[in-house]
Design a protein around this motif. Structure first.
Motif, PDB file in Angstrom:
ATOM      1  N   ILE A 674       0.852  -1.188   0.000  1.00  0.00           N
ATOM      2  CA  ILE A 674       0.000   0.000   0.000  1.00  0.00           C
ATOM      3  C   ILE A 674       0.890   1.242   0.000  1.00  0.00           C
ATOM      4  N   TYR A 675       0.726   2.061  -1.027  1.00  0.00           N
ATOM      5  CA  TYR A 675       1.514   3.290  -1.166  1.00  0.00           C
ATOM      6  C   TYR A 675       0.855   4.433  -0.406  1.00  0.00           C
ATOM      7  N   ASN A 676      -0.424   4.587  -0.606  1.00  0.00           N
ATOM      8  CA  ASN A 676      -1.204   5.636   0.063  1.00  0.00           C
ATOM      9  C   ASN A 676      -2.674   5.268  -0.082  1.00  0.00           C
ATOM     10  N   GLU A 677      -3.544   6.211   0.198  1.00  0.00           N
ATOM     11  CA  GLU A 677      -4.977   5.896   0.191  1.00  0.00           C
ATOM     12  C   GLU A 677      -5.531   5.701  -1.223  1.00  0.00           C
ATOM     13  N   TRP A 678      -4.733   5.969  -2.274  1.00  0.00           N
ATOM     14  CA  TRP A 678      -5.288   5.829  -3.627  1.00  0.00           C
ATOM     15  C   TRP A 678      -4.432   4.950  -4.549  1.00  0.00           C
ATOM     16  N   ALA A 679      -3.446   4.265  -4.019  1.00  0.00           N
ATOM     17  CA  ALA A 679      -2.588   3.436  -4.873  1.00  0.00           C
ATOM     18  C   ALA A 679      -2.050   2.248  -4.091  1.00  0.00           C
ATOM     19  N   CYS A 680      -2.176   1.074  -4.698  1.00  0.00           N
ATOM     20  CA  CYS A 680      -1.614  -0.124  -4.086  1.00  0.00           C
ATOM     21  C   CYS A 680      -1.369  -1.186  -5.150  1.00  0.00           C
ATOM     22  N   GLN A 681      -0.591  -2.177  -4.763  1.00  0.00           N
ATOM     23  CA  GLN A 681      -0.347  -3.361  -5.584  1.00  0.00           C
ATOM     24  C   GLN A 681      -0.492  -4.599  -4.711  1.00  0.00           C
ATOM     25  N   GLU A 682      -0.973  -5.670  -5.306  1.00  0.00           N
ATOM     26  CA  GLU A 682      -0.924  -6.965  -4.644  1.00  0.00           C
ATOM     27  C   GLU A 682      -0.227  -7.928  -5.591  1.00  0.00           C
ATOM     28  N   ILE A 683       0.923  -8.417  -5.179  1.00  0.00           N
ATOM     29  CA  ILE A 683       1.752  -9.300  -6.002  1.00  0.00           C
ATOM     30  C   ILE A 683       1.535 -10.726  -5.525  1.00  0.00           C
ATOM     31  N   ARG A 684       1.134 -11.616  -6.443  1.00  0.00           N
ATOM     32  CA  ARG A 684       0.740 -12.974  -6.074  1.00  0.00           C
ATOM     33  C   ARG A 684       1.482 -14.001  -6.904  1.00  0.00           C
ATOM     34  N   ILE A 685       1.771 -15.134  -6.265  1.00  0.00           N
ATOM     35  CA  ILE A 685       2.123 -16.347  -6.999  1.00  0.00           C
ATOM     36  C   ILE A 685       1.227 -17.464  -6.480  1.00  0.00           C
ATOM     37  N   TYR A 686       0.683 -18.213  -7.421  1.00  0.00           N
ATOM     38  CA  TYR A 686      -0.213 -19.314  -7.063  1.00  0.00           C
ATOM     39  C   TYR A 686       0.559 -20.630  -7.070  1.00  0.00           C
ATOM     40  N   ASP A 687       0.026 -21.577  -6.380  1.00  0.00           N
ATOM     41  CA  ASP A 687       0.643 -22.886  -6.320  1.00  0.00           C
ATOM     42  C   ASP A 687       0.752 -23.473  -7.728  1.00  0.00           C
ATOM     43  N   ILE A 697      -4.331  -1.259  -8.055  1.00  0.00           N
ATOM     44  CA  ILE A 697      -5.538  -0.448  -7.855  1.00  0.00           C
ATOM     45  C   ILE A 697      -5.088   0.998  -7.760  1.00  0.00           C
ATOM     46  N   VAL A 698      -5.611   1.825  -8.660  1.00  0.00           N
ATOM     47  CA  VAL A 698      -5.190   3.230  -8.722  1.00  0.00           C
ATOM     48  C   VAL A 698      -6.428   4.113  -8.775  1.00  0.00           C
ATOM     49  N   GLY A 699      -6.495   5.080  -7.873  1.00  0.00           N
ATOM     50  CA  GLY A 699      -7.562   6.055  -7.877  1.00  0.00           C
ATOM     51  C   GLY A 699      -8.262   6.134  -6.529  1.00  0.00           C
ATOM     52  N   PRO A 700      -9.008   7.194  -6.299  1.00  0.00           N
ATOM     53  CA  PRO A 700      -9.125   8.364  -7.159  1.00  0.00           C
ATOM     54  C   PRO A 700      -7.804   9.146  -7.212  1.00  0.00           C
ATOM     55  N   ILE A 701      -7.288   9.391  -8.400  1.00  0.00           N
ATOM     56  CA  ILE A 701      -6.054  10.176  -8.534  1.00  0.00           C
ATOM     57  C   ILE A 701      -6.323  11.583  -8.010  1.00  0.00           C
ATOM     58  N   PRO A 702      -5.552  12.052  -7.033  1.00  0.00           N
ATOM     59  CA  PRO A 702      -5.835  13.369  -6.438  1.00  0.00           C
ATOM     60  C   PRO A 702      -5.484  14.511  -7.391  1.00  0.00           C
ATOM     61  N   ILE A 703      -6.360  15.489  -7.467  1.00  0.00           N
ATOM     62  CA  ILE A 703      -6.107  16.676  -8.310  1.00  0.00           C
ATOM     63  C   ILE A 703      -6.322  17.966  -7.523  1.00  0.00           C
ATOM     64  N   LEU A 793       4.571   0.855 -17.883  1.00  0.00           N
ATOM     65  CA  LEU A 793       3.244   0.769 -18.485  1.00  0.00           C
ATOM     66  C   LEU A 793       2.335   1.783 -17.816  1.00  0.00           C
ATOM     67  N   MET A 794       1.675   2.615 -18.627  1.00  0.00           N
ATOM     68  CA  MET A 794       0.758   3.594 -18.068  1.00  0.00           C
ATOM     69  C   MET A 794      -0.592   2.921 -17.822  1.00  0.00           C
ATOM     70  N   VAL A 795      -1.096   3.037 -16.593  1.00  0.00           N
ATOM     71  CA  VAL A 795      -2.309   2.316 -16.224  1.00  0.00           C
ATOM     72  C   VAL A 795      -3.514   3.224 -15.974  1.00  0.00           C
ATOM     73  N   HIS A 796      -3.289   4.510 -15.723  1.00  0.00           N
ATOM     74  CA  HIS A 796      -4.412   5.404 -15.435  1.00  0.00           C
ATOM     75  C   HIS A 796      -3.950   6.829 -15.688  1.00  0.00           C
ATOM     76  N   LEU A 820     -12.254   8.353 -10.779  1.00  0.00           N
ATOM     77  CA  LEU A 820     -12.442   6.936 -11.090  1.00  0.00           C
ATOM     78  C   LEU A 820     -11.332   6.081 -10.490  1.00  0.00           C
ATOM     79  N   VAL A 821     -11.716   4.974  -9.874  1.00  0.00           N
ATOM     80  CA  VAL A 821     -10.768   3.968  -9.401  1.00  0.00           C
ATOM     81  C   VAL A 821     -10.693   2.858 -10.441  1.00  0.00           C
ATOM     82  N   VAL A 822      -9.491   2.469 -10.809  1.00  0.00           N
ATOM     83  CA  VAL A 822      -9.297   1.430 -11.810  1.00  0.00           C
ATOM     84  C   VAL A 822      -8.478   0.309 -11.194  1.00  0.00           C
ATOM     85  N   CYS A 823      -8.925  -0.913 -11.445  1.00  0.00           N
ATOM     86  CA  CYS A 823      -8.250  -2.108 -10.950  1.00  0.00           C
ATOM     87  C   CYS A 823      -7.845  -2.950 -12.151  1.00  0.00           C
TER      88      CYS A 823
END
Length: 991
Positions: A674-687, A697-703, A793-796, A820-823
């Motif tokens: 978790i970076y802050n209240e509007w940006a995070c990543q969850e990195i996973r590896i499955y069995d 998950i990015v947004g709401p981007i603060p303006i 890669l630009m995501v939002h 807008l929040v984008v996942c």
């Protein structure tokens, strides 16, 4: 009336089956209707046309009817009314039309008498269809599957209503914001003889115009040889008339006043101005033929005004030939212009790269739209997944409800428009596109339920099949139909021709036992849904947990899993799941190892099978500051929906601190950063997985600070990539890119970041001799490698200024009163270069043809359910090769099918799977019947391949574009051979 029934009626009114009787027409259309000019003159082909955006500033409906003219005056129905009447007044006049989404709607409203009149105009070559797609598709962010589909939809309508004279002979891509080599290859395989477009980079245009290389032979594929080559021409002025020669009702140019008694009689000066314009244009072209587009956006609402002036212009300009003029002007079409160039009998330069990115001014580069409206981009890709699955279910259940799938097919055709999935429309139009897709999915769900009524029911069972529900918000852990239920089922359809292993995530409010199709209890992880997911605006689920379990779904088939609430389990019971917070952690399975430090930095990834490690110097979320200007000059160009222009070349980290939570379960290990209240990543590896999944998950981007921001995910490694990276084209072939370089001309850098951005519809990679890092995306995004060893890669994006290209709004999307929040997801693959293709090709196919899950509430015990309903089924009784993909499986009628199969490896990508492959098409039909007749078609599905005769072009290296001849008879064998990257299309008739 139910929308499915309504669409079925109107679609059936104009679309016949694939083997319907074609319209008979005299052979005086197409090339037979062409005026080839005079060999000793400068022949000016006048092409009257209208460019009708299938949504942009107004919705499709508003454009068709002429509503909301306060936004833009445009009414397509009146354009078509007016043009047809004007063509009837003078047999010399010509007109071309492109967007079948509009023409189809107009056609439904005409009397039979008018329809027959239009057929006559088409048969005489006076009204000509070019491209013939449902829309003029974007080329940067579209997927090849959807490009083929939307062209096939338009081609089917034209074939059934106009026969051979309605078949387009070329592509007309005059407005998209860059041009893909893959699209050129697709067009060639649709049987097109050429392609014309208007937008290229200003530096490229200047060089080509100076050296008379505005027309060329484009080698559309590095795998498919001459069959993918396509003659390509660049139109001057994009697609508008020469200066001062716009005669539309909304233009202010002087009409031709030809009464000599008038004091402002202007024929001499208008004639001279036109001849000057013709000679000026001819300086950039290599022959004595040029094409002048006479029309623009939504023009010809009063066609009489256009044609009356053009009639005069033609008459008076040609009259000057007796005085020594070499200008010969006449009504024509792009097809006739192309044919005239072919008959000149000269050689042509070639091109092997693409036309990305495109600069319209030194600081205005069309790379922002690669990412604009990322939620719509994902929804379009998801909708295609539903469309392909629905077609398969309709076909294998043999319920013949193809017309009920039309609403989704049509919505997808509209969504491919270059101001739709591109993200360059007004917000209310973007909402309309999404609503159309949603309504199309609702209609598809009707077909899905009807199909499962047959496929799920066992013989001699009369109980109704439970209603199936699509949980379209599963990506944010919400599935309301099953919430709190004591039991439910999940049926998963696999649309690919190989069985696949998949991890399923089901949001729940309590614990369940899961029964497999064979009755065994399946082990599942019971893990908490992350707080960032639960905090997404609009997320209304009360589910606090997810069940994660592994599945193996049969090829072209389904498995059903039965969920029953545990009566004796509570949420508080002891869990085997281990959680650490803000500590260094290691995620690993038998194939992968990921190391994180206590500040949330990904330090390395190791491929344990190949014993290679990739250190990361940085990985995470950053943002570019959007340039904010008034667009008065290039140096004041703003970043907006079309243009990406950062204020500085160095992105800033989203946050200087992070929190990391690592979770260890049996099926999954993950690190939530978790970076802050509007940006995070969850990195996973499955069995058992060989790829790393990164959900962002990015947004709401603060303006609130008044600054627009463009968010990227960046991966910085020690790979020595030497300024080189690789990006896919429309999900298929891959092109090599070099930083600050263009293969076709000497490139001057004005924008160091934006000028190196490319569309990433599917994947991007960098490599050295030992390691290749490939990142796959779940939607189209803009991306680059701005430094050696780096991928971004630009995501939002959220900008505060419009970029002055017409949309009139900043790229500032909101939802639920907030930004807008984008996942979304990225998938990381670390392999040696020689083995990467084996994995990334397969992963890419499964991302756009994912398993589709539907939920149901059976209200019976598992014991009874297993007695009444089939729990597993496959359409295949034999296996098919790994390197073959089923692209299209569409039932036209009870015994007729349209099938596309493809080889999805490139030449020399893989030692085993890059070879040609053979298989028996009958395997796909073993559950349905024996193949009685097999006809190979062009890619668009509207012409038998043995009837296709393409124009032959010669390069300046004496190469020929000659298409290999095919057997004139119907195929006598059902065995198909595919070469790397080859797509074959068949009409299959069963006994």
């Amino acid at each position: 009336m139910h929308p499915v029934i309504y669409y079925t009626i109107i679609f059936a009114a104009v679309i016949s089956t694939c083997h319907g009787t074609p319209i008979n027409s005299p052979n005086n259309c197409g090339y037979d209707a062409c005026n080839l000019g005079q060999p000793d003159k400068l022949n000016v082909h006048i092409v009257p046309h209208t460019h009708d955006d299938v949504g942009w500033l107004k919705t499709v409906d508003q454009y068709y009817y002429g509503a909301r003219n306060d936004i833009q005056h445009a009414a397509v129905q009146f354009i078509l009314d007016s043009v047809i009447q004007a063509l009837l007044e003078n047999p010399d006049r010509r007109f071309i039309y492109v967007e079948i989404a509009f023409f189809w709607r107009w056609w439904l409203q005409q009397t039979e008498e008018m329809q027959n009149t239009v057929r006559q105009l088409v048969n005489q070559g006076r009204l000509e269809f070019v491209s013939g797609g449902w829309s003029m598709n974007d080329e940067g962010v579209t997927h090849y599957n959807s490009i083929i589909d939307q062209h096939g939809l338009g081609a089917e309508f034209l074939r059934d209503q106009f026969g051979e004279c309605g078949r387009p002979k070329l592509g007309w891509q005059i407005d998209p914001f860059g041009h893909s080599r893959q699209v050129a290859s697709l067009f060639a395989h649709m049987g097109f003889d050429g392609l014309f477009f208007g937008r290229v980079d200003l530096q490229d245009y200047a060089e080509r115009n100076k050296t008379k290389q505005m027309e060329m032979l484009w080698k559309g594929s590095s795998n498919l040889g001459e069959e993918s080559w396509l003659f390509t021409g660049i139109i001057p002025r994009t697609y508008t008339p020469p200066e001062s020669f716009c005669f539309d009702v909304f233009c202010d140019d002087e009409p031709i006043k030809d009464d000599p008694q008038l004091h402002d009689y202007n024929v001499p000066e208008r004639v001279q101005a036109f001849m000057n314009a013709a000679h000026d244009q001819a300086t950039g072209y290599a022959t004595n033929h040029i094409m002048m587009t006479m029309g623009s956006d939504f023009q010809y609402e009063n066609a009489n005004q256009w044609y009356k002036n053009l009639d005069k212009l033609i008459r008076y300009v040609n009259a000057q030939q007796v005085n020594g003029s070499d200008v010969n002007i006449f009504y024509s079409t792009p097809t006739c212009y192309l044919y005239a160039l072919n008959k000149v009998n000269r050689t042509w330069t070639t091109k092997t790269d693409d036309f990305f990115p495109v600069s319209l001014n030194p600081h205005g580069i069309l790379t922002g739209y690669f990412t604009s409206r990322p939620a719509l981009k994902r929804y379009e890709r998801y909708s295609n997944n539903i469309l392909q699955v629905t077609r398969q279910l309709n076909a294998f259940s043999n319920i013949t409800l193809r017309n009920a799938i039309f609403p989704l097919s049509e919505a997808m055709g509209i969504a491919q428009h270059h101001d739709a999935v591109s993200g360059t429309e007004k917000q209310h139009v973007a909402n309309d596109y999404a609503q159309r897709l949603s309504q199309g999915i609702d209609s598809a769900l009707y077909v899905i339920n009807e199909a499962y009524k047959k496929l799920l029911s066992k013989e001699n069972q009369s109980l109704p099949v439970p209603t199936q529900y699509l949980c379209q918000f599963s990506n944010i852990s919400e599935c309301l139909p099953i919430e709190g239920q004591d039991s439910f089922t999940l049926t998963i359809w696999n649309p690919t021709i190989q069985s696949i292993e998949n991890i399923i995530r089901v949001p729940v409010t309590k614990k369940y036992t899961i029964q497999s199709p064979t009755g065994e209890t399946i082990a599942a992880d019971f893990v908490s849904i992350s707080l960032p997911i639960k905090n997404i605006p609009g997320q209304t689920s009360s589910a606090q947990y997810e069940l994660l379990f592994g599945t193996q779904i049969p090829a072209l088939g389904f498995n059903t899993y039965y969920f029953e609430a545990k009566a004796d389990a509570t949420i508080e019971e002891k869990s085997t799941i281990r959680v650490t917070q803000n500590e260094a952690c290691v995620l690993q399975n038998e194939h992968l190892r990921l190391e994180f430090d206590d500040r949330g930095n990904l330090n390395s990834i190791t491929n344990r099978d190949k014993n290679i490690t990739l250190p990361f110097s940085a990985q995470g979320l950053y943002w570019y500051t959007s340039f904010q200007g008034n667009n008065s000059l290039p140096e004041f160009q703003s970043s907006g929906a079309y243009f990406f222009r950062p204020l500085t070349p160095n992105p800033l980290p989203v946050s200087n601190s992070r929190n990391i939570t690592c979770t260890y379960a049996d099926q999954v290990q993950k690190a939530l950063i978790i970076y802050n209240e509007w940006a995070c990543q969850e990195i996973r590896i499955y069995d058992g997985a060989r790829i790393t999944e990164i959900e962002w998950i990015v947004g709401p981007i603060p303006i609130e600070d008044g600054i627009g921001k463009e968010i990227i995910v960046r991966y910085d490694t020690d790979i020595q990539s030497d300024g080189t990276f690789y990006t896919d084209a429309n999900g298929r072939e891959v092109l090599e890119r070099k930083r600050d370089y263009r293969p076709s001309w000497n490139y001057t850098v004005y924008e160091s970041v934006s000028g190196n951005y490319y569309p990433i519809p599917s994947r991007i990679w960098i490599k050295d001799n030992q390691r290749q890092l490939t990142i796959l995306t779940d939607r189209s995004e803009g991306g680059s490698s701005m430094h050696d060893g780096s991928i971004e890669l630009m995501v939002h994006r959220r900008t505060l200024y419009d970029d002055s290209l017409g949309v009139g709004e900043p790229m500032n999307e909101t939802a639920y009163g907030k930004g807008l929040v984008v996942c979304g997801k990225h998938f990381l693959l670390l392999e040696p270069p020689e083995s990467s293709a084996f994995y990334h090709r397969n992963i890419a196919q499964h991302l756009f043809m994912s398993p589709m899950g539907t939920y149901a509430l059976p209200n019976v015990s598992y014991a009874n359910y297993s007695k009444i309903y089939r729990q597993t089924w496959s359409a295949l009784t034999e296996s098919l090769p790994y390197n073959v993909h089923l692209l299209t499986f569409d039932q036209s009628s009870s015994k007729v099918f349209l099938v596309r199969v493809e080889h999805y490896f490139e030449l020399n990508e893989d030692e085993t799977f890059s070879n040609a492959v053979q298989f028996d098409l009958q395997i796909l039909f073993n559950r349905l019947g024996r193949i009685a007749e097999l006809v190979e078609l062009t890619l668009g599905g509207n012409l038998p391949l043995n009837e296709m005769k393409r124009l032959v072009w010669i390069t300046n290296h004496n190469e020929s574009s000659h298409w290999k001849s095919t057997d004139p008879n119907f195929l006598t064998s059902t065995v198909v051979t595919l070469s790397p990257m080859e797509i074959k299309t068949f009409q299959v008739t069963l006994q």
